[in-house]
Structures are given as C-alpha cells and as structure tokens.
Design an enzyme around this catalytic site. Structure first.
Site, PDB file in Angstrom:
ATOM      1  CG  HIS A 287      10.586  -6.068   3.500  1.00  0.00           C
ATOM      2  ND1 HIS A 287       9.709  -6.134   4.559  1.00  0.00           N
ATOM      3  CD2 HIS A 287       9.840  -6.290   2.387  1.00  0.00           C
ATOM      4  CE1 HIS A 287       8.479  -6.373   4.113  1.00  0.00           C
ATOM      5  NE2 HIS A 287       8.535  -6.482   2.795  1.00  0.00           N
TER       6      HIS A 287
ATOM      7  CG  ASP B  51      10.544  -3.200   6.941  1.00  0.00           C
ATOM      8  OD1 ASP B  51      11.197  -3.922   6.160  1.00  0.00           O
ATOM      9  OD2 ASP B  51       9.849  -2.254   6.540  1.00  0.00           O
TER      10      ASP B  51
ATOM     11  CG  ASP C 245       4.497  -7.724   3.192  1.00  0.00           C
ATOM     12  OD1 ASP C 245       5.583  -7.730   2.602  1.00  0.00           O
ATOM     13  OD2 ASP C 245       3.825  -6.695   3.372  1.00  0.00           O
TER      14      ASP C 245
ATOM     15  CD  GLU D 282       8.937  -3.162   1.016  1.00  0.00           C
ATOM     16  OE1 GLU D 282       8.409  -3.123  -0.119  1.00  0.00           O
ATOM     17  OE2 GLU D 282       8.273  -3.315   2.067  1.00  0.00           O
ATOM     18  CD  GLU D 283       5.882  -3.205   4.421  1.00  0.00           C
ATOM     19  OE1 GLU D 283       5.324  -2.405   3.646  1.00  0.00           O
ATOM     20  OE2 GLU D 283       5.688  -4.430   4.371  1.00  0.00           O
TER      21      GLU D 283
ATOM     22  CD  GLU E  56       7.881  -7.510  -0.842  1.00  0.00           C
ATOM     23  OE1 GLU E  56       6.897  -7.969  -0.229  1.00  0.00           O
ATOM     24  OE2 GLU E  56       8.488  -6.481  -0.496  1.00  0.00           O
TER      25      GLU E  56
ATOM     26  CG  HIS F 147       0.513  -3.735   3.814  1.00  0.00           C
ATOM     27  ND1 HIS F 147       0.799  -2.581   3.111  1.00  0.00           N
ATOM     28  CD2 HIS F 147       1.675  -4.416   3.876  1.00  0.00           C
ATOM     29  CE1 HIS F 147       2.076  -2.580   2.763  1.00  0.00           C
ATOM     30  NE2 HIS F 147       2.628  -3.692   3.229  1.00  0.00           N
TER      31      HIS F 147
END
Length: 386
Positions: free
Chosen positions: A83, A85, A115, A147-148, A172, A359
């Site tokens: 992803h 984003d 990530d 995706e997030e 990932e 995150h």
C-alpha cells in the site's frame, strides 16, 4: 547497469523520495490526503524499467489511485504488492521530520519506512537486476490506496479481475517471516437513543447510559462465549477478540442522558465468517432492542476485512520459508491479503521491518534489512518469473 537504470535512484534515494511525498489515509477528512504523487513517482520509475503501467482511480474515494506495473507476457507469474498510504502522525512525538528520511544508529527513520513505502524501494532495486528478455512469466507490482482505513484500493483491484498471478507476496513488515494467517477486523457503533430530562424526575426520561450498561453486560457474555467456543493455537492471542474502544454519552450530572454511543471492534479467527459475527452481535442485543423499541441501533464504522489463511503446505510457503530462512507464522493484525487472494493466487505476507514500528512515532527500518530483502526479492523473481 543498463543505460536506462542510470536515471533511477538507488535504494536510499528511492526511499527518501517516497517518504517525502505525504499520502496519509485517515477517516478524518482534515488528515486524509491523496496518494497520487506517490503513484505517479512509482509509475515513472517502473515505466523506465520497461513495465507497462495501469493506473486505477479508486471509486468512492477522492484522489485515491492504484498502480499496476506489469513486466513480461503470458499467464501466472509473481505479484509483489503493497500500500502507498501511511497513517497520520503527531510531529511533536517525533525526534526528526517524519517526512524526511533520517539516518541514525544504522536505522532509517521516517513515516512509512517500514509500513510500507520502503518495500517499493526494495522492489525497484531488485528489478534493476532483471534481464527482461529472459522472463518466462510476468512480474507484477501493485501499489494500492487506503489500506490504513477502508482498504478501498485492494477491494477494488480484487473486483476488477485484471490479472491472475500464480503467487503474491504482500510486503508488510514481518521481519521477512512468511505470514500465512491473520485475523479479520470489523468495527461497529452501538447507539442508544434515550429521552433527556431533569435528573430530579427519572421517570420522565429514558437514560441512555443505563441502557448502554445493559448492552455492555450482554457484550461481555458474548465475548466470553466466543472465547470458549473458538481457539486457534497458531496465534499468540488464540481467541477472537472484542475491544470496547470508545464510549460517549450525556452532557451533565443533573440531566438524564439522552444519547450514548459505544464503538467496538471484533477480530475473527480464520474460518469464522464476518456475517456470523454480525449475526451473533445482533442476536445478543435483540432482547434489549425489543425491550426498548426504536432506541438501539448498530451501524458499521468501516467496511470489514475478512480473516486470511494460506495452507502451510502450499508451494509458495515452502519456497518462502526456504529463501527467508524463517518458518511461517500467524499474526493478529489485518492486511490486504484476503483481497489479493481473491485473484486466485497463493498469497503470503512477508516484508522487511518490524510491525512493532508500524503506526509509531520515530518509525524506522534497520539498514541491516537492506541486503537481506533485496536478495530475497531477487530469489523470488528468479524462481517465479524465469
């Protein structure tokens, strides 16, 4: 080096350029951003390498795009997916600029380094070693949107049925450990509509907090029942989970609460269907809904993401274990894997970096991952495309 490759960045330059382009995905409109700049950059790089580029505008979301890059012809082949984003960030909790790669202590700090924008920088380096004249099966690179939050990009790509690779690897951060199982994720808001009034006369109102107390009691019972009925020893958290994430209600001690909301999430084990969980949730709260007609509603917060499982004896899993040197495992978080798997391909999640960094403020990718990841990707490309 091919002449065209002289115009492409090295790994450090590539990851720095990707991190510098903000592409936050957030359910809060004030944070949410387009990923178009990242998609355009990736498209330019892979087009330079000879890939055919397809860009999809993702419907239902503004300014969000998928990119599919294809090298070679024929059927099957390898899909490398990720992803484009990132999550939002709190700049005050970072020790460096989140949108600039910072080198310190043999680490590359920056938002998305692990990530997972960094994965595309690895793919770019591995692809620069390919002689496209000798490809026997196609190599695909997929960059998705959102995706997030909603996983809208992966959902749309799976439905578009554009390709049918033999295998797919989603990069990932797993410390290059092949992940073959993960839980599903769904989130719901439970709302209670009461009747406000003066606290001195409780009978003249309907207290939404008191009804929510009954709701929570029933949810505890449901959670205990699920924990007793479903276990999977492959996970460190071996049962499905239910989390009480946020609750809001009332405005004053001397007023009967007229409205109360509870946000929960549930994470299912492989083999459990999303519709089953929703049905159990509704059934658990049905007596309260009947007791207080028209006062209880359940609404979905975000589209659910199903659980994922790839058979451990699959050829891709065996090859990934061999090339990575790690045995396969299960994880508790959700990924785009169940949507990519809908393409009909064997699918795993395996990429550089640690999920512990995802995150988090001061997210980083260890420089020790660079050579290992490039070597692993090169081995996978050689095995499935040549």
């Amino acid at each position: 080096m091919n002449q065209q490759n002289k115009h492409l960045p090295n790994f450090t330059q590539a990851i720095s350029q990707l991190i510098a382009l903000p592409s936050i995905s957030s359910s809060q409109a004030s944070w949410d951003q387009s990923n178009q700049a990242v998609i355009n950059l990736l498209s330019a790089w892979f087009e330079t390498l000879g890939f055919a580029i397809t860009i999809q505008a993702v419907p239902g979301v503004k300014g969000k795009f998928n990119m599919l890059a294809k090298l070679g012809a024929g059927n099957g082949g390898l899909l490398l997916a990720g992803h484009s984003d990132t999550v939002p960030f709190d700049e005050n909790r970072w020790l460096s600029d989140p949108l600039q790669v910072h080198h310190k202590d043999d680490k590359l700090f920056g938002l998305g380094t692990c990530d997972m924008k960094g994965f595309f920088a690895f793919i770019l380096q591995a692809c620069q070693q390919i002689d496209i004249r000798t490809l026997k099966k196609p190599l695909y690179v997929l960059a998705t949107a959102d995706e997030e939050t909603t996983m809208a990009g992966a959902r749309f790509f799976a439905d578009s049925d554009m390709i049918k690779p033999d295998v797919a690897v989603i990069g990932e951060p797993t410390n290059l450990v092949p992940v073959i199982m993960h839980k599903g994720h769904m989130s719901h808001k439970i709302s209670i509509k009461g009747q406000a009034g003066h606290s001195s006369k409780p009978a003249n109102g309907v207290n939404a907090i008191e009804i929510m107390h009954q709701v929570i009691s029933e949810l505890f019972k449901l959670r205990d029942k699920l924990n007793l009925s479903y276990q999977n020893e492959a996970f460190d958290v071996q049962t499905p989970t239910m989390n009480f994430g946020a609750i809001h209600g009332g405005d004053n001690a001397n007023r009967i609460c007229g409205h109360c909301e509870l946000d929960i999430d549930m994470r299912s084990l492989p083999g459990m269907k999303d519709q089953e969980l929703v049905s159990w949730l509704s059934k658990a709260l049905q007596p309260i809904a009947e007791k207080y007609p028209g006062r209880l509603t359940i609404t979905e917060l975000d589209p659910s993401s199903p659980s994922f499982q790839q058979a451990s004896e699959s050829e891709l899993v065996v090859i990934a274990e061999k090339f990575s040197g790690h045995g396969c495992c299960a994880v508790n978080y959700a990924t785009e894997a169940p949507f990519i798997q809908q393409l009909g391909c064997q699918t795993i999640v395996m990429g550089p970096g640690s999920i512990d960094q995802a995150h988090q403020p001061n997210e980083y990718l260890a420089e020790s991952e660079i050579n290992k990841t490039e070597r692993l990707l090169t081995q996978l490309i050689q095995h499935y495309c040549f």
